[in-house]
Design a protein around this motif. Structure first.
Motif, PDB file in Angstrom:
ATOM      1  N   LEU A   1       0.827  -1.209   0.000  1.00 37.09           N
ATOM      2  CA  LEU A   1       0.000   0.000   0.000  1.00 37.09           C
ATOM      3  C   LEU A   1       0.859   1.256   0.000  1.00 37.09           C
ATOM      4  CD1 LEU A   1      -2.807  -0.926   2.563  1.00 37.09           C
ATOM      5  CD2 LEU A   1      -3.003  -0.831   0.086  1.00 37.09           C
ATOM      6  N   LYS A   2       1.823   1.326   0.932  1.00 41.53           N
ATOM      7  CA  LYS A   2       2.652   2.536   1.068  1.00 41.53           C
ATOM      8  C   LYS A   2       3.600   2.737  -0.101  1.00 41.53           C
ATOM      9  CE  LYS A   2       2.675   3.257   6.010  1.00 41.53           C
ATOM     10  NZ  LYS A   2       3.504   3.371   7.218  1.00 41.53           N
ATOM     11  N   GLN A   3       4.096   1.665  -0.691  1.00 44.05           N
ATOM     12  CA  GLN A   3       5.088   1.799  -1.758  1.00 44.05           C
ATOM     13  C   GLN A   3       4.483   1.899  -3.151  1.00 44.05           C
ATOM     14  OE1 GLN A   3       7.758  -1.471  -1.187  1.00 44.05           O
ATOM     15  NE2 GLN A   3       8.779  -0.501   0.538  1.00 44.05           N
ATOM     16  N   CYS A   4       3.310   1.355  -3.353  1.00 45.27           N
ATOM     17  CA  CYS A   4       2.725   1.337  -4.709  1.00 45.27           C
ATOM     18  C   CYS A   4       1.419   2.110  -4.811  1.00 45.27           C
ATOM     19  CB  CYS A   4       2.490  -0.114  -5.146  1.00 45.27           C
ATOM     20  SG  CYS A   4       3.995  -1.073  -5.282  1.00 45.27           S
ATOM     21  N   LEU A   5       0.435   1.673  -4.054  1.00 44.96           N
ATOM     22  CA  LEU A   5      -0.906   2.222  -4.221  1.00 44.96           C
ATOM     23  C   LEU A   5      -1.030   3.662  -3.719  1.00 44.96           C
ATOM     24  CD1 LEU A   5      -3.668   1.601  -5.316  1.00 44.96           C
ATOM     25  CD2 LEU A   5      -4.291   0.674  -3.089  1.00 44.96           C
ATOM     26  N   PHE A   6      -0.518   3.951  -2.522  1.00 45.25           N
ATOM     27  CA  PHE A   6      -0.643   5.304  -1.979  1.00 45.25           C
ATOM     28  C   PHE A   6       0.067   6.346  -2.834  1.00 45.25           C
ATOM     29  CE2 PHE A   6      -1.598   4.036   2.709  1.00 45.25           C
ATOM     30  CZ  PHE A   6      -2.755   3.415   2.293  1.00 45.25           C
TER      31      PHE A   6
ATOM     32  N   PHE B   1       0.529   6.257  -6.035  1.00 47.65           N
ATOM     33  CA  PHE B   1      -0.300   6.400  -7.228  1.00 47.65           C
ATOM     34  C   PHE B   1      -1.506   7.286  -6.936  1.00 47.65           C
ATOM     35  CE2 PHE B   1      -4.013   5.069  -9.660  1.00 47.65           C
ATOM     36  CZ  PHE B   1      -3.579   5.345 -10.953  1.00 47.65           C
ATOM     37  N   ILE B   2      -2.197   7.017  -5.821  1.00 52.30           N
ATOM     38  CA  ILE B   2      -3.367   7.822  -5.453  1.00 52.30           C
ATOM     39  C   ILE B   2      -2.954   9.277  -5.218  1.00 52.30           C
ATOM     40  CG2 ILE B   2      -5.142   8.165  -3.685  1.00 52.30           C
ATOM     41  CD1 ILE B   2      -5.175   5.071  -3.378  1.00 52.30           C
ATOM     42  N   ALA B   3      -1.822   9.497  -4.561  1.00 57.76           N
ATOM     43  CA  ALA B   3      -1.334  10.865  -4.315  1.00 57.76           C
ATOM     44  C   ALA B   3      -1.072  11.593  -5.625  1.00 57.76           C
ATOM     45  CB  ALA B   3      -0.070  10.822  -3.459  1.00 57.76           C
ATOM     46  N   ARG B   4      -0.489  10.909  -6.597  1.00 58.62           N
ATOM     47  CA  ARG B   4      -0.221  11.551  -7.908  1.00 58.62           C
ATOM     48  C   ARG B   4      -1.511  11.913  -8.634  1.00 58.62           C
ATOM     49  NH1 ARG B   4       3.670   7.435  -8.084  1.00 58.62           N
ATOM     50  NH2 ARG B   4       2.398   6.209  -9.534  1.00 58.62           N
ATOM     51  N   GLN B   5      -2.603  11.232  -8.318  1.00 56.23           N
ATOM     52  CA  GLN B   5      -3.888  11.513  -8.944  1.00 56.23           C
ATOM     53  C   GLN B   5      -4.674  12.581  -8.177  1.00 56.23           C
ATOM     54  OE1 GLN B   5      -4.232   9.956 -11.909  1.00 56.23           O
ATOM     55  NE2 GLN B   5      -2.278   9.052 -11.318  1.00 56.23           N
ATOM     56  N   GLY B   6      -4.067  13.157  -7.147  1.00 55.74           N
ATOM     57  CA  GLY B   6      -4.724  14.204  -6.374  1.00 55.74           C
ATOM     58  C   GLY B   6      -5.107  13.786  -4.963  1.00 55.74           C
ATOM     59  N   GLY B   7      -4.876  12.526  -4.597  1.00 53.65           N
ATOM     60  CA  GLY B   7      -5.154  12.051  -3.244  1.00 53.65           C
ATOM     61  C   GLY B   7      -6.619  11.779  -3.010  1.00 53.65           C
ATOM     62  N   GLY B   8      -6.929  11.479  -1.770  1.00 52.75           N
ATOM     63  CA  GLY B   8      -8.314  11.232  -1.413  1.00 52.75           C
ATOM     64  C   GLY B   8      -8.431  10.273  -0.235  1.00 52.75           C
ATOM     65  N   LEU B   9      -9.646   9.890   0.036  1.00 55.49           N
ATOM     66  CA  LEU B   9      -9.973   8.999   1.134  1.00 55.49           C
ATOM     67  C   LEU B   9      -9.806   7.553   0.685  1.00 55.49           C
ATOM     68  CD1 LEU B   9     -11.146   8.818   4.034  1.00 55.49           C
ATOM     69  CD2 LEU B   9     -13.396   8.687   2.961  1.00 55.49           C
ATOM     70  N   PHE B  10      -9.119   6.755   1.505  1.00 53.75           N
ATOM     71  CA  PHE B  10      -8.909   5.340   1.215  1.00 53.75           C
ATOM     72  C   PHE B  10      -9.507   4.556   2.363  1.00 53.75           C
ATOM     73  CE2 PHE B  10      -6.538   1.373   1.008  1.00 53.75           C
ATOM     74  CZ  PHE B  10      -6.522   1.116  -0.343  1.00 53.75           C
ATOM     75  N   THR B  11     -10.381   3.607   2.059  1.00 58.87           N
ATOM     76  CA  THR B  11     -11.029   2.805   3.095  1.00 58.87           C
ATOM     77  C   THR B  11     -10.793   1.324   2.848  1.00 58.87           C
ATOM     78  OG1 THR B  11     -13.139   2.655   1.915  1.00 58.87           O
ATOM     79  CG2 THR B  11     -12.851   4.526   3.398  1.00 58.87           C
ATOM     80  N   LEU B  12     -10.891   0.561   3.934  1.00 52.23           N
ATOM     81  CA  LEU B  12     -10.788  -0.891   3.823  1.00 52.23           C
ATOM     82  C   LEU B  12     -11.572  -1.539   4.946  1.00 52.23           C
ATOM     83  CD1 LEU B  12      -8.661  -1.828   6.217  1.00 52.23           C
ATOM     84  CD2 LEU B  12      -7.005  -0.995   4.580  1.00 52.23           C
TER      85      LEU B  12
END
Length: 61
Positions: free
Chosen positions: A2-7, A9-20
């Motif tokens: 999550l911290k190395q790949c997905l987060f 990527f999400i930050a580069r797209q403008g960020g947002g709320l991530f839930t699980l």
């Protein structure tokens, strides 16, 4: 992962709320320890069993 790949990527797209959602008490401890916010707790009921479930969220900037 999550911290190395997905987060990032999400930050580069403008960020947002991530839930699980987790059903494991050890995971629950891990998410709390790492700053996630628990926002829902419920028991899911099936025909022959029930399962505790916890929902977590974090904001990715």
């Amino acid at each position: 992962m999550l911290k190395q790949c997905l987060f990032p990527f999400i930050a580069r797209q403008g960020g947002g709320l991530f839930t699980l959602i987790t059903h494991n008490e050890a995971n629950r401890h891990f998410y709390r320890k790492n700053g996630w916010t628990e926002f829902d707790e419920r028991v899911l009921h099936g025909e022959e069993m029930s399962l505790e479930s916890w929902s977590y969220k974090t904001v990715i900037k």
